[in-house]
Motif scaffolding. Structure first.
Motif, short mmCIF file in Angstrom:
data_model
loop_
_atom_site.label_atom_id
_atom_site.label_comp_id
_atom_site.label_asym_id
_atom_site.label_seq_id
_atom_site.Cartn_x
_atom_site.Cartn_y
_atom_site.Cartn_z
N THR A 249 0.84 -1.20 0.00
CA THR A 249 0.00 0.00 0.00
C THR A 249 0.87 1.25 0.00
OG1 THR A 249 -1.82 1.15 1.13
CG2 THR A 249 -0.12 0.16 2.52
N MET A 250 0.31 2.32 -0.52
CA MET A 250 0.97 3.63 -0.51
C MET A 250 0.01 4.62 0.12
SD MET A 250 2.57 5.81 -3.69
CE MET A 250 3.38 7.39 -3.42
N LYS A 251 0.51 5.36 1.11
CA LYS A 251 -0.30 6.31 1.85
C LYS A 251 0.42 7.65 1.94
CE LYS A 251 -3.73 3.53 2.92
NZ LYS A 251 -5.13 3.79 2.49
N THR A 252 -0.28 8.63 2.48
CA THR A 252 0.32 9.94 2.70
C THR A 252 -0.04 10.44 4.09
OG1 THR A 252 0.59 12.18 1.80
CG2 THR A 252 -1.62 11.27 1.80
N VAL A 253 0.74 11.38 4.59
CA VAL A 253 0.45 12.04 5.87
C VAL A 253 0.43 13.53 5.62
CG1 VAL A 253 1.21 12.48 8.23
CG2 VAL A 253 1.51 10.21 7.24
N ARG A 254 -0.73 14.13 5.84
CA ARG A 254 -0.84 15.59 5.71
C ARG A 254 -0.79 16.20 7.10
NH1 ARG A 254 -4.98 13.77 2.04
NH2 ARG A 254 -4.19 13.88 -0.09
N MET B 33 4.22 7.28 2.43
CA MET B 33 4.63 6.01 3.03
C MET B 33 4.32 4.87 2.07
SD MET B 33 3.19 6.50 6.92
CE MET B 33 1.51 6.46 6.32
N GLN B 34 5.27 3.99 1.90
CA GLN B 34 5.08 2.76 1.14
C GLN B 34 5.36 1.58 2.06
OE1 GLN B 34 6.34 2.80 -3.14
NE2 GLN B 34 7.56 4.54 -2.47
N GLU B 35 4.44 0.61 2.06
CA GLU B 35 4.57 -0.49 3.00
C GLU B 35 4.24 -1.82 2.35
OE1 GLU B 35 2.89 -0.63 7.33
OE2 GLU B 35 1.50 -1.73 6.04
N VAL B 36 5.02 -2.84 2.73
CA VAL B 36 4.74 -4.23 2.38
C VAL B 36 4.51 -4.98 3.69
CG1 VAL B 36 5.60 -6.34 1.32
CG2 VAL B 36 6.11 -4.12 0.29
N ARG C 259 9.32 5.79 4.67
CA ARG C 259 8.66 7.08 4.79
C ARG C 259 9.54 8.16 4.15
NH1 ARG C 259 6.65 7.25 11.14
NH2 ARG C 259 5.78 5.13 11.22
N ASP C 260 8.95 9.01 3.33
CA ASP C 260 9.64 10.15 2.74
C ASP C 260 8.98 11.43 3.22
OD1 ASP C 260 11.63 9.05 0.59
OD2 ASP C 260 9.81 7.87 0.32
N ASN C 261 9.80 12.46 3.44
CA ASN C 261 9.32 13.75 3.96
C ASN C 261 8.60 13.58 5.29
OD1 ASN C 261 10.24 15.28 1.73
ND2 ASN C 261 8.42 14.71 0.55
N VAL D 70 13.03 7.53 6.03
CA VAL D 70 13.06 6.78 7.28
C VAL D 70 12.47 5.40 7.00
CG1 VAL D 70 12.23 6.64 9.65
CG2 VAL D 70 12.87 8.86 8.68
N ARG D 71 13.14 4.37 7.48
CA ARG D 71 12.65 3.00 7.28
C ARG D 71 12.28 2.39 8.62
NH1 ARG D 71 16.19 4.32 3.43
NH2 ARG D 71 15.78 3.64 1.28
N ASN D 72 11.30 1.48 8.57
CA ASN D 72 10.73 0.96 9.80
C ASN D 72 10.30 -0.49 9.59
OD1 ASN D 72 9.23 0.52 12.18
ND2 ASN D 72 7.41 1.45 11.28
N LEU D 73 10.71 -1.38 10.49
CA LEU D 73 10.31 -2.78 10.46
C LEU D 73 9.57 -3.11 11.75
CD1 LEU D 73 10.41 -5.67 9.22
CD2 LEU D 73 12.57 -5.99 10.47
N ALA D 74 8.39 -3.71 11.62
CA ALA D 74 7.58 -4.09 12.79
C ALA D 74 7.18 -5.55 12.67
CB ALA D 74 6.34 -3.21 12.88
N ILE D 75 7.32 -6.31 13.75
CA ILE D 75 6.93 -7.72 13.80
C ILE D 75 6.20 -7.97 15.12
CG2 ILE D 75 7.73 -10.12 13.77
CD1 ILE D 75 10.19 -9.22 12.26
#
Length: 773
Positions: free
Chosen positions: A514-519, A549-552, A570-572, A598-603
């Motif tokens: 998915t691709m999302k944005t944060v305003r 944000m792009q997430e797999v 995450r960009d910007n 910024v990169r982020n891994l969650a498990i």
């Protein structure tokens, strides 16, 4: 001969509804031969529609769903029509007696947990219950979806505007909870997670009500906060009237200890300005929330309704003392007396939901408006006596509309629609006797979106859900005091998402992108500078960019064990960054975009078994950020320094419920969070919150229920937080404020579920407006 022996195949479709005519999602549809031999299966979608391929030799469809009687239908043509399921009262009664843990089903990008008839259905408020639902956790006073952050909540299709509504809604009234970790194209591109709550469906007509009274005693600071809620319902034939009145009083004290070290380059060399501050902040407020509305069920295919609500927050008071020792002026002592007025805060929704042939129509129109004024008197006693007056005014208005069309196509459901929101916001501020500029700004933002999505059941290849959302956003910023700051910005963006799900034996799996944005919130877009103390100021930035944000992610479930893992870029990224305001040691906390990704891994691994009267709900997991930031630092030869934030942080949610005879229930819950880095903050200490609960219910269907809980028993639910920014290093230590004794009593008479089906429009914009208050 072979060709003549082949059976002709066709797609057969229909819709599944419950006893009240509402869509019933995720019903298992099985294709059987005349001797009940299983051939293939399908599942109804969120609107109750299904499609399955049949042949001439097939003649029976079996419909089954937990809590409902299994139904068999002969295939007589290509259109089955509407299938109405009946609740299995005997089955529900048996579940209540045994007190089983919830049944959780992984369906593509979401997890659906049955609440009614389980121990979760006896967990006090919805907020307390949701913290134990697979895929969710409670951090402080905020509910989060694991690895996704704060979600958007829907209750019976209606967007929840006030997060305290989860404290007023009882777990006994909830039938199921759906946690969506990859919201599709029909949701705003800023929404990273959705939680949909479906309440219990009850029979009957006439007048019904439930009354709840509670008192929350703060055991650390001594405040007592009472609240009460009255829900009224009246149903006659196809007309449903409802209303609610809620009174609340809340005290939110804070004890903070902040140590800061700021390095400045002077003619004499490097100066280190040391500050040791003690802050005592008491926020006190009370108010009334009320709503009223109606739903008209014209027939089983058409309904309409409207809802109006007001949040009448009485004049609030914020009292803050700041006592600072420093090596520059010696002693700094100030007091802020902040009074906020809310002349009005109205929200309304009107909707129409209909079915024309196979086409489902869902239309919502929303309106919201609010006004807020703040008068803040700042008295500085040391180092020199001074009085300042800081005043600010905010007014906002929103119009929004959303149209979703759904139609069965091939092996699935095609959705298309549009969403529009038009926001206007005015704000101004001024401060006397201090060299900060006044502000007077107007902000307009128009968002026009179009989306298309398709969900298909590909039989042995699993199910696929794909969507694309297009958003055209126009942003106008007008500075009425300085035209040089005026700005107009238009953006056209596309946001794709796709999910593939398949079951391998007893293991349910799904894979999503998915691709999302944060305003940024509207308050973060304000250039107004707020005075915090003699050495600390705070400011937004009207030129902030949207973050992307792009997430797999992958989700897998086996029996009562669930695994979730997600990798995100995450960009910007938008965050708060300290920076030098002048050469005298004054620091500015400013909203800013990070220049590097910024990169982020969650498990996370969750388990929800049942062993006799004992029903644990455990979640363990971790999160790791990869973030490197460059800051000014006069101590280095280059004047710059790199700071990395890569230490992982781990979480442990250990909830334990014991359900005994005669409606007795005991709970022992623990939440633990270790040290680690989160974005650009360092958690320097672990935190843990231990909570004990005892509950007893009486009367038929537990209509009268008494619940008592004590939270944060050891007063260790807070963490020491540090910011390391090269020229600046600061540590904040907070005294626990969640050590509380909560006692509540609830009585329900002739409870009925509202038929309100409004889903709302422009919800992300309303969220941004509310977050700014």
């Amino acid at each position: 001969m072979c060709l003549s022996a082949e059976a002709m195949t066709e797609d057969v479709g229909g819709r599944v509804i419950d006893a009240h005519g509402e869509p019933l999602p995720f019903v298992s549809v099985a294709l059987l031969t005349a001797d009940s031999t299983y051939i293939q299966g399908a599942t109804s979608d969120v609107d109750g529609f299904f499609q399955i391929k049949v042949s001439e030799v097939c003649c029976i469809l079996r419909f089954s769903y937990i809590g409902y009687r299994t139904k068999y239908v002969d295939v007589k043509g290509m259109e089955i029509g509407t299938i109405q399921m009946e609740e299995d009262q005997a089955m529900l009664s048996e579940i209540v007696v045994k007190g089983q843990m919830p049944k959780t089903k992984l369906t593509g990008n979401s997890m659906i947990t049955t609440i009614q008839g389980t121990v979760l259905g006896k967990s006090g408020t919805a907020q307390e219950m949701l913290a134990k639902v697979p895929g969710m956790t409670l951090k402080g006073e905020d509910l989060e979806v694991l690895g996704k952050g704060t979600p958007i909540f829907y209750i019976n299709g209606r967007k929840m505007q006030d997060k305290d509504e989860l404290k007023r809604l009882r777990s006994e009234e909830i039938q199921s909870v759906e946690v969506i970790t990859n919201p599709g194209a029909q949701y705003d591109a800023t929404i990273s997670a959705v939680v949909r709550i479906k309440t219990v469906r009850r029979e009957g007509a006439g007048l019904g009500f439930d009354l709840m009274a509670a008192n929350n005693q703060n055991l650390t600071f001594g405040f007592s906060d009472p609240s009460s809620t009255l829900n009224l319902r009246y149903r006659h034939n196809n007309l449903d009237l409802f209303g609610m009145v809620n009174y609340w009083k809340w005290d939110s004290p804070n004890d903070l200890r902040i140590t800061q070290s700021t390095f400045l380059k002077t003619d004499e060399g490097i100066r280190n300005i040391l500050q040791d501050s003690y802050i005592r902040n008491d926020w006190q407020g009370q108010g009334l929330n009320y709503n009223f509305g109606f739903n008209l069920q014209i027939n089983d295919k058409h309904s309409l309704g409207a809802r109006v609500e007001r949040h009448n927050q009485f004049k609030t008071h914020n009292d803050m003392w700041v006592n600072t020792e420093n090596n520059l002026t010696g002693h700094d002592l100030s007091h802020q007396d902040d009074h906020t007025h809310y002349p009005y805060n109205w929200q309304s929704n009107a909707y129409y939901n209909g079915l024309v042939g196979k086409l489902n129509i869902d239309l919502n129109v929303d309106f919201a408006t609010a006004k807020e004024t703040t008068d803040n008197q700042i008295d500085v006693y040391l180092p020199e006596a001074q009085t300042m007056q800081q005043n600010s005014h905010t007014w906002s208005r929103l119009w929004a509309a959303k149209l979703v069309l759904s139609y069965p196509v091939w092996k699935g459901q095609l959705q298309a629609g549009t969403e529009m929101s038009f926001v206007k916001r005015q704000s101004s501020s001024a401060i006397t006797n201090y060299p900060l500029p006044s502000t007077d700004t107007d902000v307009k933002e128009n968002n026009v979106a179009a989306f298309v999505a398709y969900n298909a059941n590909l039989d042995k290849f699993g199910t696929v859900s794909a969507g694309l959302r297009y958003e055209h956003v126009g942003f106008d910023y007008m500075d009425n005091l300085d035209a040089n700051n005026n700005m107009t910005r238009y953006q056209d963006e596309f946001f794709p998402n796709i999910t593939w799900a398949k079951q391998f034996g007893a293991i349910q799996t799904s894979l999503s992108y998915t691709m999302k944005t944060v305003r940024p919130n509207y308050s973060a877009l304000s250039d107004h500078i707020y005075y915090l103390n003699s050495f600390t100021l705070q400011q937004g930035d009207s030129k902030l960019k949207n973050a992307t944000m792009q997430e797999v992610s992958i989700n897998a479930r086996w029996k009562w064990i669930n695994l979730f893992a997600a990798y995100e870029r995450r960009d910007n990224t938008i965050t708060q960054v300290p920076m030098a305001y002048n050469n005298e040691g004054i620091m500015l906390l400013k909203q800013a975009n990070l220049p590097d990704p910024v990169r982020n891994l969650a498990i996370f691994l969750s388990a929800n078994p049942t062993w006799g009267v004992y029903s644990p709900s455990w979640t363990i997991g971790g999160q790791k950020f990869w973030n490197t930031m460059t800051f000014d630092d006069p101590r280095s030869d280059t004047g710059k320094t790199d700071v990395t934030f890569t230490k992982p942080i781990f979480f442990f949610d250990l909830n334990n419920t014991f359900r005994f005879k005669y409606s007795w229930q005991l709970e022992a819950n623990t939440n633990i969070q270790t040290k680690g880095d989160v974005l650009n903050f360092r958690m320097l200490s672990p935190s843990y919150n231990v909570c004990f609960v005892v509950q007893k219910c009486w009367l038929k269907n537990d209509a009268l229920c008494l619940r008592a809980s004590i939270s944060d028993v050891f007063q260790r639910s807070v963490q020491d937080v540090a910011q390391d920014c090269g020229f600046f290093y600061g540590v904040q230590k907070t005294r626990s404020r969640s050590h509380r004794l909560d006692i509540s009593i609830r009585y329900t008479f002739n409870a009925q579920k509202s038929k309100y089906k409004g889903t709302g429009a422009g919800k992300a914009e309303q969220q941004r407006m509310s977050n700014s208050n």
